[in-house]
Scaffold this active site. Structure first.
Site, PDB file in Angstrom:
ATOM      1  N   LEU A  54      20.147  11.961 -10.062  1.00 62.86           N
ATOM      2  CA  LEU A  54      18.988  12.762  -9.666  1.00 62.86           C
ATOM      3  C   LEU A  54      17.825  12.505 -10.616  1.00 62.86           C
ATOM      4  O   LEU A  54      17.956  12.616 -11.831  1.00 62.86           O
ATOM      5  CB  LEU A  54      19.373  14.252  -9.714  1.00 62.86           C
ATOM      6  CG  LEU A  54      18.556  15.236  -8.891  1.00 62.86           C
ATOM      7  CD1 LEU A  54      18.549  14.859  -7.419  1.00 62.86           C
ATOM      8  CD2 LEU A  54      19.114  16.643  -9.068  1.00 62.86           C
ATOM      9  N   LEU A 107      14.892  13.940 -12.051  1.00 60.51           N
ATOM     10  CA  LEU A 107      14.318  15.270 -12.216  1.00 60.51           C
ATOM     11  C   LEU A 107      12.808  15.243 -12.438  1.00 60.51           C
ATOM     12  O   LEU A 107      12.165  16.296 -12.465  1.00 60.51           O
ATOM     13  CB  LEU A 107      14.991  15.993 -13.387  1.00 60.51           C
ATOM     14  CG  LEU A 107      16.477  16.304 -13.199  1.00 60.51           C
ATOM     15  CD1 LEU A 107      17.045  16.974 -14.442  1.00 60.51           C
ATOM     16  CD2 LEU A 107      16.690  17.196 -11.978  1.00 60.51           C
ATOM     17  N   LYS A 108      12.233  14.041 -12.583  1.00 57.66           N
ATOM     18  CA  LYS A 108      10.782  13.944 -12.712  1.00 57.66           C
ATOM     19  C   LYS A 108      10.097  13.887 -11.352  1.00 57.66           C
ATOM     20  O   LYS A 108       8.867  13.952 -11.271  1.00 57.66           O
ATOM     21  CB  LYS A 108      10.411  12.705 -13.532  1.00 57.66           C
ATOM     22  CG  LYS A 108      10.865  12.785 -14.986  1.00 57.66           C
ATOM     23  CD  LYS A 108      10.463  11.544 -15.769  1.00 57.66           C
ATOM     24  CE  LYS A 108      10.912  11.652 -17.217  1.00 57.66           C
ATOM     25  NZ  LYS A 108      10.554  10.448 -18.010  1.00 57.66           N
ATOM     26  N   GLY A 143      17.666  14.618 -34.507  1.00 58.29           N
ATOM     27  CA  GLY A 143      18.787  14.605 -35.436  1.00 58.29           C
ATOM     28  C   GLY A 143      20.071  14.188 -34.765  1.00 58.29           C
ATOM     29  O   GLY A 143      20.148  14.083 -33.532  1.00 58.29           O
ATOM     30  N   HIS A 144      21.077  13.941 -35.578  1.00 57.98           N
ATOM     31  CA  HIS A 144      22.422  13.663 -35.111  1.00 57.98           C
ATOM     32  C   HIS A 144      23.403  14.377 -36.023  1.00 57.98           C
ATOM     33  O   HIS A 144      23.013  15.049 -36.987  1.00 57.98           O
ATOM     34  CB  HIS A 144      22.689  12.159 -35.056  1.00 57.98           C
ATOM     35  CG  HIS A 144      22.076  11.478 -33.870  1.00 57.98           C
ATOM     36  ND1 HIS A 144      22.431  11.783 -32.577  1.00 57.98           N
ATOM     37  CD2 HIS A 144      21.106  10.528 -33.787  1.00 57.98           C
ATOM     38  CE1 HIS A 144      21.731  11.045 -31.739  1.00 57.98           C
ATOM     39  NE2 HIS A 144      20.908  10.278 -32.438  1.00 57.98           N
ATOM     40  N   ASP A 145      24.682  14.226 -35.716  1.00 60.09           N
ATOM     41  CA  ASP A 145      25.740  14.947 -36.415  1.00 60.09           C
ATOM     42  C   ASP A 145      25.553  14.935 -37.927  1.00 60.09           C
ATOM     43  O   ASP A 145      25.644  15.974 -38.589  1.00 60.09           O
ATOM     44  CB  ASP A 145      27.091  14.320 -36.034  1.00 60.09           C
ATOM     45  CG  ASP A 145      28.268  15.086 -36.577  1.00 60.09           C
ATOM     46  OD1 ASP A 145      28.701  16.047 -35.930  1.00 60.09           O
ATOM     47  OD2 ASP A 145      28.761  14.726 -37.665  1.00 60.09           O
ATOM     48  N   ASN A 165      22.913  14.560 -39.755  1.00 59.09           N
ATOM     49  CA  ASN A 165      21.767  15.350 -40.207  1.00 59.09           C
ATOM     50  C   ASN A 165      22.078  16.844 -40.206  1.00 59.09           C
ATOM     51  O   ASN A 165      21.720  17.569 -41.131  1.00 59.09           O
ATOM     52  CB  ASN A 165      20.563  15.082 -39.306  1.00 59.09           C
ATOM     53  CG  ASN A 165      20.251  13.617 -39.169  1.00 59.09           C
ATOM     54  OD1 ASN A 165      20.457  13.029 -38.121  1.00 59.09           O
ATOM     55  ND2 ASN A 165      19.782  12.982 -40.242  1.00 59.09           N
ATOM     56  N   TYR A 166      22.749  17.304 -39.149  1.00 60.57           N
ATOM     57  CA  TYR A 166      23.057  18.740 -39.058  1.00 60.57           C
ATOM     58  C   TYR A 166      24.021  19.152 -40.170  1.00 60.57           C
ATOM     59  O   TYR A 166      23.852  20.204 -40.805  1.00 60.57           O
ATOM     60  CB  TYR A 166      23.654  19.080 -37.693  1.00 60.57           C
ATOM     61  CG  TYR A 166      22.894  18.491 -36.528  1.00 60.57           C
ATOM     62  CD1 TYR A 166      21.505  18.464 -36.517  1.00 60.57           C
ATOM     63  CD2 TYR A 166      23.568  17.934 -35.444  1.00 60.57           C
ATOM     64  CE1 TYR A 166      20.804  17.905 -35.456  1.00 60.57           C
ATOM     65  CE2 TYR A 166      22.880  17.376 -34.376  1.00 60.57           C
ATOM     66  CZ  TYR A 166      21.502  17.354 -34.395  1.00 60.57           C
ATOM     67  OH  TYR A 166      20.818  16.785 -33.342  1.00 60.57           O
ATOM     68  N   ASP A 202      28.628  17.965 -33.939  1.00 56.65           N
ATOM     69  CA  ASP A 202      28.490  17.773 -32.491  1.00 56.65           C
ATOM     70  C   ASP A 202      29.524  18.573 -31.715  1.00 56.65           C
ATOM     71  O   ASP A 202      29.202  19.281 -30.761  1.00 56.65           O
ATOM     72  CB  ASP A 202      28.665  16.289 -32.139  1.00 56.65           C
ATOM     73  CG  ASP A 202      27.439  15.452 -32.439  1.00 56.65           C
ATOM     74  OD1 ASP A 202      26.417  16.019 -32.870  1.00 56.65           O
ATOM     75  OD2 ASP A 202      27.495  14.228 -32.256  1.00 56.65           O
TER      76      ASP A 202
END
Length: 390
Positions: free
Chosen positions: A69, A71-72, A135-137, A139-140, A166
């Site tokens: 789909l 969505l835009k 960010g990614h895992d 960074n968190y 994550d």
């Protein structure tokens, strides 16, 4: 099944949302994966590939359907709104504000379906100074104060091999939040917005080491705390064959049993040495374990009934009799990929067991079925495809 009849729309990509919706699907929910027409979920192409699909995609997306789909496009948004009208849950993993810019934010969708539980998984949450940061895992974990807990004391943090923020901070928190919101809906009759931040989730795991700082002002580094590779009794050791064992002796009675079992009764009264004594005891244990192979140590210490065991490779973990008994490795048939392995269900139910119902979907496999189900004719579906809406 526990969630039979529950309709979930999953707009997420990659790991956090996919693992969340996998748990819901395994529990019996009807999960419809909404993917972009060109390429679909990014995870479909991540190595290693089996035949045409990514192995990790095949492990994360069983028991789901796929609708492509755009969505835009106006038609794509119209289709999503029709699906939302009949859905119980919508799960998305965009940066804050993206769904609003598409005209598909929570307020809009709640007008279409006031009972909708809308869950957004993001890095830093829907508000606050860091809300729009990418960010990614890693960074968190770093900014939650958790990354410093990985790696031996005094040697600096390492990159964890598992995506802890994550999955632990995102997927699991989202599934808990969704199920709680559904339970609340049963009383109030209304859905709600569930804001899941992977940074928040990682930070909430700091109950043990966070207490050290909050109540005693202790930072878990530089030799201050025992559970980050410092304490000899809670550590990993190399054996004669180059394999490793994990020693996890926190309770005193386990430590005493270990000392007796390995012929070191003189260490009984010094389970938590500090400074030079700690270094010396760790060296003693390191030398001890090099005297025999990993499996010889496992056999010898099994009778001691202590928290001790082998560090398994992936092959050993999947072939382990206990994991096999617990059905943590399964398999199913896929129309393109053939017989594919699947990880088992981590939660066992006596009355509503999880089952392998359908293989991971091909991209857009259920376009016709889903659109026909909400009133689109065959000609209209053909036109949507020609217009690249699906």
């Amino acid at each position: 099944m526990a969630l039979a009849g529950l309709k979930v729309l999953d707009l997420t990509r990659l790991l956090p949302g996919a693992f969340c919706s996998l748990m819901l699907a395994d529990l019996g929910a009807d999960v419809l994966k909404i993917e972009q027409p060109e390429g679909g979920d990014y995870n479909r192409t991540f190595p290693p590939l089996n035949r045409a699909e990514s192995g990790s995609f095949l492990l994360l997306n069983r028991n789901k359907k796929s609708l492509t789909l755009n969505l835009k496009s106006e038609d794509g948004r119209a289709i999503l709104l029709k699906l939302v009208a009949e859905a119980d849950v919508l799960l998305e993993g965009f940066r804050p504000g993206v769904m609003d810019r598409l005209g598909l934010g929570y307020e809009t969708l709640a007008e279409v379906n006031p009972r909708l539980v809308y869950c957004a998984i993001s890095g830093y949450g829907q508000d606050g100074p860091s809300r729009l940061k990418p960010g990614h895992d890693l960074n968190y974990l770093a900014e939650a104060g958790a990354l410093q807990l990985f790696g031996k004391a005094g040697e600096g943090p390492i990159v964890p091999g598992l995506s802890i923020a994550d999955v632990g901070g995102g997927s699991l928190m989202a599934s808990t939040g969704i199920l709680a919101a559904l339970l609340a809906r049963a009383t109030t009759g209304r859905g709600q917005f569930v804001d899941v931040s992977m940074h928040d989730g990682a930070m909430s795991w700091l109950s043990l080491h966070g207490a050290d700082h909050l109540f005693a002002g202790i930072e878990p580094k530089g030799g201050e705390r025992p559970f980050i590779g410092q304490a000899p009794c809670y550590n990993v050791y190399a054996c004669a064959d180059g394999k490793y064992v994990a020693l996890g002796l926190i309770e005193e009675h386990f430590w005493h049993r270990f000392c007796d079992a390995v012929g070191l009764p003189e260490l009984k009264d010094e389970q938590w040495p500090r400074g030079d004594r700690e270094t010396a005891q760790k060296a003693t244990l390191a030398e001890l374990f090099t005297r025999k192979s990993r499996d010889e140590w496992v056999t010898q210490l099994e009778a001691a009934d202590i928290p001790f065991g082998p560090v398994f490779s992936m092959a050993e973990a999947f072939d382990d009799p206990h994991a096999r008994h617990r059905q943590m490795l399964l398999s199913m048939e896929h129309p393109v990929e053939g017989t594919i392995p699947q990880l088992g269900f981590p939660v066992k139910y006596s009355g509503t067991p999880c089952t392998l119902r359908t293989p991971p979907p091909l991209l857009g496999e259920h376009n016709g079925e889903v659109l026909a189900g909400i009133g689109y004719s065959e000609d209209e579906i053909t036109a949507l495809k020609a217009g690249k809406v699906i």
